[in-house]
Design a protein around this motif. Structure first.
Motif, mmCIF file in Angstrom:
data_model
loop_
_atom_site.group_PDB
_atom_site.id
_atom_site.type_symbol
_atom_site.label_atom_id
_atom_site.label_comp_id
_atom_site.label_asym_id
_atom_site.label_seq_id
_atom_site.Cartn_x
_atom_site.Cartn_y
_atom_site.Cartn_z
ATOM 1 N N LYS A 19 0.836 -1.211 0.000
ATOM 2 C CA LYS A 19 0.000 0.000 0.000
ATOM 3 C C LYS A 19 0.868 1.257 0.000
ATOM 4 O O LYS A 19 0.587 2.217 -0.711
ATOM 5 C CB LYS A 19 -0.934 0.007 1.209
ATOM 6 N N ARG A 20 1.920 1.266 0.801
ATOM 7 C CA ARG A 20 2.835 2.416 0.835
ATOM 8 C C ARG A 20 3.517 2.609 -0.522
ATOM 9 O O ARG A 20 3.654 3.723 -0.996
ATOM 10 C CB ARG A 20 3.899 2.230 1.913
ATOM 11 N N PHE A 21 3.944 1.498 -1.136
ATOM 12 C CA PHE A 21 4.600 1.584 -2.434
ATOM 13 C C PHE A 21 3.659 2.173 -3.483
ATOM 14 O O PHE A 21 4.046 3.075 -4.237
ATOM 15 C CB PHE A 21 5.083 0.200 -2.876
ATOM 16 N N VAL A 22 2.442 1.677 -3.538
ATOM 17 C CA VAL A 22 1.463 2.174 -4.516
ATOM 18 C C VAL A 22 1.154 3.641 -4.250
ATOM 19 O O VAL A 22 1.049 4.444 -5.183
ATOM 20 C CB VAL A 22 0.183 1.311 -4.498
ATOM 21 N N PHE A 23 1.035 4.020 -2.986
ATOM 22 C CA PHE A 23 0.780 5.409 -2.623
ATOM 23 C C PHE A 23 1.887 6.322 -3.142
ATOM 24 O O PHE A 23 1.618 7.343 -3.774
ATOM 25 C CB PHE A 23 0.657 5.529 -1.095
ATOM 26 N N ARG A 24 3.124 5.917 -2.901
ATOM 27 C CA ARG A 24 4.255 6.745 -3.357
ATOM 28 C C ARG A 24 4.365 6.761 -4.878
ATOM 29 O O ARG A 24 4.684 7.775 -5.480
ATOM 30 C CB ARG A 24 5.557 6.235 -2.750
ATOM 31 N N ALA A 25 4.093 5.624 -5.504
ATOM 32 C CA ALA A 25 4.212 5.520 -6.961
ATOM 33 C C ALA A 25 3.152 6.335 -7.687
ATOM 34 O O ALA A 25 3.380 6.784 -8.802
ATOM 35 C CB ALA A 25 4.119 4.058 -7.390
ATOM 36 N N SER A 26 2.007 6.544 -7.054
ATOM 37 C CA SER A 26 0.932 7.302 -7.713
ATOM 38 C C SER A 26 1.355 8.744 -7.969
ATOM 39 O O SER A 26 0.962 9.335 -8.969
ATOM 40 C CB SER A 26 -0.338 7.275 -6.870
ATOM 41 N N GLY A 27 2.134 9.320 -7.075
ATOM 42 C CA GLY A 27 2.604 10.690 -7.254
ATOM 43 C C GLY A 27 1.614 11.760 -6.863
ATOM 44 O O GLY A 27 1.950 12.941 -6.852
ATOM 45 N N PHE A 28 0.393 11.384 -6.525
ATOM 46 C CA PHE A 28 -0.602 12.395 -6.165
ATOM 47 C C PHE A 28 -0.221 13.118 -4.880
ATOM 48 O O PHE A 28 -0.547 14.294 -4.710
ATOM 49 C CB PHE A 28 -1.987 11.763 -6.022
ATOM 50 N N GLN A 30 2.632 14.084 -4.102
ATOM 51 C CA GLN A 30 3.619 15.112 -4.440
ATOM 52 C C GLN A 30 2.945 16.395 -4.929
ATOM 53 O O GLN A 30 3.578 17.437 -5.009
ATOM 54 C CB GLN A 30 4.571 14.586 -5.510
ATOM 55 N N MET A 31 1.668 16.293 -5.248
ATOM 56 C CA MET A 31 0.900 17.461 -5.669
ATOM 57 C C MET A 31 -0.043 17.927 -4.563
ATOM 58 O O MET A 31 -0.859 18.825 -4.771
ATOM 59 C CB MET A 31 0.119 17.145 -6.932
ATOM 60 N N GLY A 32 0.040 17.284 -3.395
ATOM 61 C CA GLY A 32 -0.771 17.692 -2.263
ATOM 62 C C GLY A 32 -2.192 17.177 -2.306
ATOM 63 O O GLY A 32 -3.075 17.756 -1.679
ATOM 64 N N LEU A 33 -2.424 16.088 -3.028
ATOM 65 C CA LEU A 33 -3.773 15.539 -3.144
ATOM 66 C C LEU A 33 -3.975 14.351 -2.217
ATOM 67 O O LEU A 33 -3.067 13.560 -2.008
ATOM 68 C CB LEU A 33 -4.043 15.089 -4.587
ATOM 69 N N TYR A 34 -5.186 14.249 -1.682
ATOM 70 C CA TYR A 34 -5.590 13.097 -0.892
ATOM 71 C C TYR A 34 -6.202 12.029 -1.795
ATOM 72 O O TYR A 34 -6.537 12.299 -2.955
ATOM 73 C CB TYR A 34 -6.638 13.498 0.146
ATOM 74 N N HIS A 35 -6.417 10.862 -1.233
ATOM 75 C CA HIS A 35 -7.018 9.733 -1.940
ATOM 76 C C HIS A 35 -8.351 10.131 -2.579
ATOM 77 O O HIS A 35 -8.574 9.900 -3.764
ATOM 78 C CB HIS A 35 -7.216 8.575 -0.958
ATOM 79 N N ASP A 36 -9.244 10.723 -1.800
ATOM 80 C CA ASP A 36 -10.583 11.027 -2.300
ATOM 81 C C ASP A 36 -10.607 12.217 -3.264
ATOM 82 O O ASP A 36 -11.612 12.435 -3.940
ATOM 83 C CB ASP A 36 -11.558 11.261 -1.149
ATOM 84 N N ASP A 37 -9.526 12.970 -3.350
ATOM 85 C CA ASP A 37 -9.440 14.047 -4.355
ATOM 86 C C ASP A 37 -9.314 13.452 -5.755
ATOM 87 O O ASP A 37 -9.623 14.123 -6.738
ATOM 88 C CB ASP A 37 -8.219 14.940 -4.103
ATOM 89 N N CYS A 38 -8.871 12.221 -5.843
ATOM 90 C CA CYS A 38 -8.556 11.595 -7.129
ATOM 91 C C CYS A 38 -9.616 10.610 -7.612
ATOM 92 O O CYS A 38 -9.397 9.909 -8.593
ATOM 93 C CB CYS A 38 -7.213 10.880 -7.027
ATOM 94 N N LEU A 39 -10.754 10.572 -6.947
ATOM 95 C CA LEU A 39 -11.809 9.651 -7.363
ATOM 96 C C LEU A 39 -12.427 10.101 -8.682
ATOM 97 O O LEU A 39 -12.606 11.297 -8.921
ATOM 98 C CB LEU A 39 -12.918 9.582 -6.300
ATOM 99 N N TYR A 40 -12.764 9.133 -9.523
ATOM 100 C CA TYR A 40 -13.476 9.423 -10.765
ATOM 101 C C TYR A 40 -14.866 9.918 -10.394
ATOM 102 O O TYR A 40 -15.561 9.303 -9.588
ATOM 103 C CB TYR A 40 -13.557 8.160 -11.632
ATOM 104 N N GLU A 41 -15.283 11.032 -10.963
ATOM 105 C CA GLU A 41 -16.538 11.666 -10.553
ATOM 106 C C GLU A 41 -17.757 11.033 -11.228
ATOM 107 O O GLU A 41 -18.266 11.542 -12.217
ATOM 108 C CB GLU A 41 -16.478 13.171 -10.783
#
Length: 115
Positions: A19-28, A30-41
């Protein structure tokens, strides 16, 4: 019994590491985004967003605007402003309770409409 406990502990640790690896690999982060900021609307997500408190919506809009600006300038935040994994797990699921409620209501409506 001890071998099973060890195996379960190892699997939990492995899952956490993945989970940590996937979190870091996503890169979100690094732009200051949370998980729920990136949900498909989807329509469910849009309804959940409509239900969140105004200050939470304002914070989300700020993060989204900042990320858009960073994307346009092809840059990332300074490392000290990145969202850490622990903070994302704690605060990054702000939409989930509202989303669960919306999904439950939609499913209930679908059940009523079947009858």
């Amino acid at each position: 019994m001890a071998a099973v406990t060890k195996s379960v502990g190892f699997m939990a640790q492995l899952t956490s590491s993945v989970k940590r690896f996937v979190f870091r690999a996503s890169g979100f982060n690094q732009m200051g985004l949370y998980h729920d900021d990136c949900l498909y609307e989807t329509s469910d997500v849009k309804e959940a967003l409509r239900r969140i408190p105004q200050n939470t919506r304002d914070d989300r809009n700020f993060r989204m605007q900042r990320a858009l600006h960073l994307s346009l300038t092809k840059s990332i935040l300074p490392k000290d402003q990145w969202i850490p994994f622990e903070e994302d797990r704690e605060k990054g699921r702000y939409l989930q309770p509202y989303l669960e409620e919306v999904i439950m209501e939609r499913k209930e409506k679908e059940e009523w409409n079947k009858k």
